[in-house]
Design a protein around this motif. Structure first.
Motif, PDB file in Angstrom:
ATOM      1  N   GLY A 287      67.788   7.880  41.627  1.00 32.71           N
ATOM      2  CA  GLY A 287      67.350   9.003  42.458  1.00 32.71           C
ATOM      3  C   GLY A 287      68.316  10.171  42.390  1.00 32.71           C
ATOM      4  O   GLY A 287      67.906  11.334  42.399  1.00 32.71           O
ATOM      5  N   TRP A 288      69.618   9.878  42.280  1.00 30.48           N
ATOM      6  CA  TRP A 288      70.606  10.964  42.160  1.00 30.48           C
ATOM      7  C   TRP A 288      70.523  11.617  40.792  1.00 30.48           C
ATOM      8  O   TRP A 288      70.551  12.845  40.667  1.00 30.48           O
TER       9      TRP A 288
ATOM     10  N   GLN B 226      69.024  13.223  44.670  1.00 28.35           N
ATOM     11  CA  GLN B 226      68.946  12.704  46.024  1.00 28.35           C
ATOM     12  C   GLN B 226      70.298  12.088  46.392  1.00 28.35           C
ATOM     13  O   GLN B 226      70.849  11.291  45.631  1.00 28.35           O
TER      14      GLN B 226
ATOM     15  N   THR C 203      72.738   9.733  48.555  1.00 29.21           N
ATOM     16  CA  THR C 203      72.819   8.562  49.430  1.00 29.21           C
ATOM     17  C   THR C 203      73.962   8.793  50.407  1.00 29.21           C
ATOM     18  O   THR C 203      75.129   8.781  50.037  1.00 29.21           O
TER      19      THR C 203
ATOM     20  N   PRO D 100      61.961   6.990  41.630  1.00 30.87           N
ATOM     21  CA  PRO D 100      62.181   8.443  41.674  1.00 30.87           C
ATOM     22  C   PRO D 100      61.344   9.202  40.648  1.00 30.87           C
ATOM     23  O   PRO D 100      61.034  10.381  40.838  1.00 30.87           O
TER      24      PRO D 100
ATOM     25  N   PRO E 177      63.215   9.106  50.489  1.00 31.27           N
ATOM     26  CA  PRO E 177      64.116   9.038  49.338  1.00 31.27           C
ATOM     27  C   PRO E 177      63.982   7.692  48.625  1.00 31.27           C
ATOM     28  O   PRO E 177      63.634   6.682  49.237  1.00 31.27           O
TER      29      PRO E 177
ATOM     30  N   GLN F 279      68.938  16.891  56.272  1.00 35.16           N
ATOM     31  CA  GLN F 279      68.454  16.888  54.903  1.00 35.16           C
ATOM     32  C   GLN F 279      69.634  16.987  53.945  1.00 35.16           C
ATOM     33  O   GLN F 279      70.571  17.721  54.172  1.00 35.16           O
TER      34      GLN F 279
ATOM     35  N   SER G 189      69.706  18.535  46.667  1.00 26.07           N
ATOM     36  CA  SER G 189      68.423  18.520  45.971  1.00 26.07           C
ATOM     37  C   SER G 189      67.725  19.851  46.086  1.00 26.07           C
ATOM     38  O   SER G 189      67.728  20.506  47.112  1.00 26.07           O
TER      39      SER G 189
ATOM     40  N   VAL H  19      64.418  16.395  50.618  1.00 22.98           N
ATOM     41  CA  VAL H  19      63.800  15.087  50.735  1.00 22.98           C
ATOM     42  C   VAL H  19      63.857  14.643  52.178  1.00 22.98           C
ATOM     43  O   VAL H  19      64.936  14.538  52.742  1.00 22.98           O
TER      44      VAL H  19
ATOM     45  N   GLU I 190      64.076  12.550  55.496  1.00 22.43           N
ATOM     46  CA  GLU I 190      64.710  11.287  55.833  1.00 22.43           C
ATOM     47  C   GLU I 190      63.765  10.451  56.671  1.00 22.43           C
ATOM     48  O   GLU I 190      64.002   9.304  56.897  1.00 22.43           O
TER      49      GLU I 190
END
Length: 304
Positions: free
Chosen positions: A111-112, A117, A119, A170, A243, A294, A298, A302, A304
């Motif tokens: 995802g990153w 995104q 974490t 993702p 996410p 948020q 990104s 995204v 939460e």
């Protein structure tokens, strides 16, 4: 219900449905080629989701734009299912479930890389608590069982399948262009079915479909309708609202659901200590439900 709450509810149902594929999958893994059963489940699921799409949102021409997107997603998820069945040929369901707990962490990394995104520390802590709880359940609160865990060929094969699953999550958000989840799922399933048919044609032709044991057909129908069609929709629905790390965190509930499946299929219930692990997975999900700001990294905020 907020979009985020809808995403969490979808993944709660997903975790219960996918757990059944471990119990049933281990019963049929050595009775039919993985490529053949996965192609069949994608075909059945495509029909189910296609009918559902026609009766609800419809199938618009705009959804067929850039069909390569469906090939990418279909290829990733087809890889997961094929490698899962190959792995279950030699890996016990408990070992496979242990490997599956690595998916949320891999999904957070994916995802990153794909979406930037972030974490957060709270999410990382929640994921860690969930991992501990899941492993506690998997090894049934037995430290000696954990120490005796051996990584074999089946576990390694399944690990690569879990990696494909982690990237898929993702990638759904990255490639979706506003299509409804059911329509996007239909395109993904059709593409996956085509790829699997081309790849596993020899195994499909060699399978004696008329004389398969009843348990294989029961398992096939379950994994096609519930563990594939419904799960596809639920994951894509949730991925567009949460996410990737949070979506895949629900896999930590899978071992607890697997135990319930095993008990329902006649296995001996676990000791009370095992439920400590189940409680930890619930605590992890409660932490993930808490709303925080948020992430700034990104380009697309995204929720939460």
């Amino acid at each position: 219900m907020s979009p985020q709450a809808q995403g969490h509810l979808a993944m709660l149902v997903f975790s219960a449905l996918v757990a059944g594929s471990f119990s049933l999958g281990s019963l049929i893994a050595n009775q039919i080629a993985p490529e053949a059963i996965t192609a069949a489940r994608f075909l059945i699921a495509s029909v189910v989701i296609g009918v559902a799409a026609l009766l609800t949102t419809g199938l618009s021409r705009s959804a067929a734009q850039a069909p390569w997107r469906y090939l990418v997603l279909g290829g990733l998820f087809a890889s997961y299912f094929v490698l899962m069945f190959h792995g279950l040929k030699t890996a016990p369901p408990v070992s496979a479930a242990a490997v599956f707990t690595l998916t949320p962490v891999m999904s957070a990394v994916a995802g990153w890389v794909l979406l930037r995104q972030v974490t957060t520390p709270r999410m990382a802590f929640a994921l860690s608590v969930g991992a501990v709880g899941a492993l506690w359940v998997i090894f049934r609160a037995d430290w000696r069982a954990f120490m005796a865990f051996e990584i074999g060929g089946g576990e390694i094969i399944y690990f690569w399948g879990c990696l494909a699953h982690a990237i898929y999550t993702p990638m759904v958000r990255k490639l979706n262009r506003g299509e409804p989840a059911v329509v996007f799922t239909f395109g993904t399933l059709v593409a996956g079915c085509v790829l699997l048919t081309l790849y596993g044609w020899a195994e499909i032709r060699a399978t004696n479909w008329a004389n398969l044991p009843l348990i294989v057909w029961v398992g096939l129908l379950y994994v096609s309708i519930f563990a594939t069609a419904a799960s596809f929709v639920l994951v894509q629905f949730a991925t567009l609202r949460l996410p990737s790390a949070k979506v895949m965190a629900y896999t930590y509930l899978t071992p607890s659901w697997v135990i319930l499946w095993e008990v329902a299929l006649g296995q001996k219930p676990p000791g009370l200590l095992v439920f400590v692990g189940a409680i930890l997975t619930v605590v992890a999900l409660v932490l993930l439900l808490k709303v925080e700001g948020q992430p700034r990294a990104s380009s697309k905020p995204v929720p939460e």
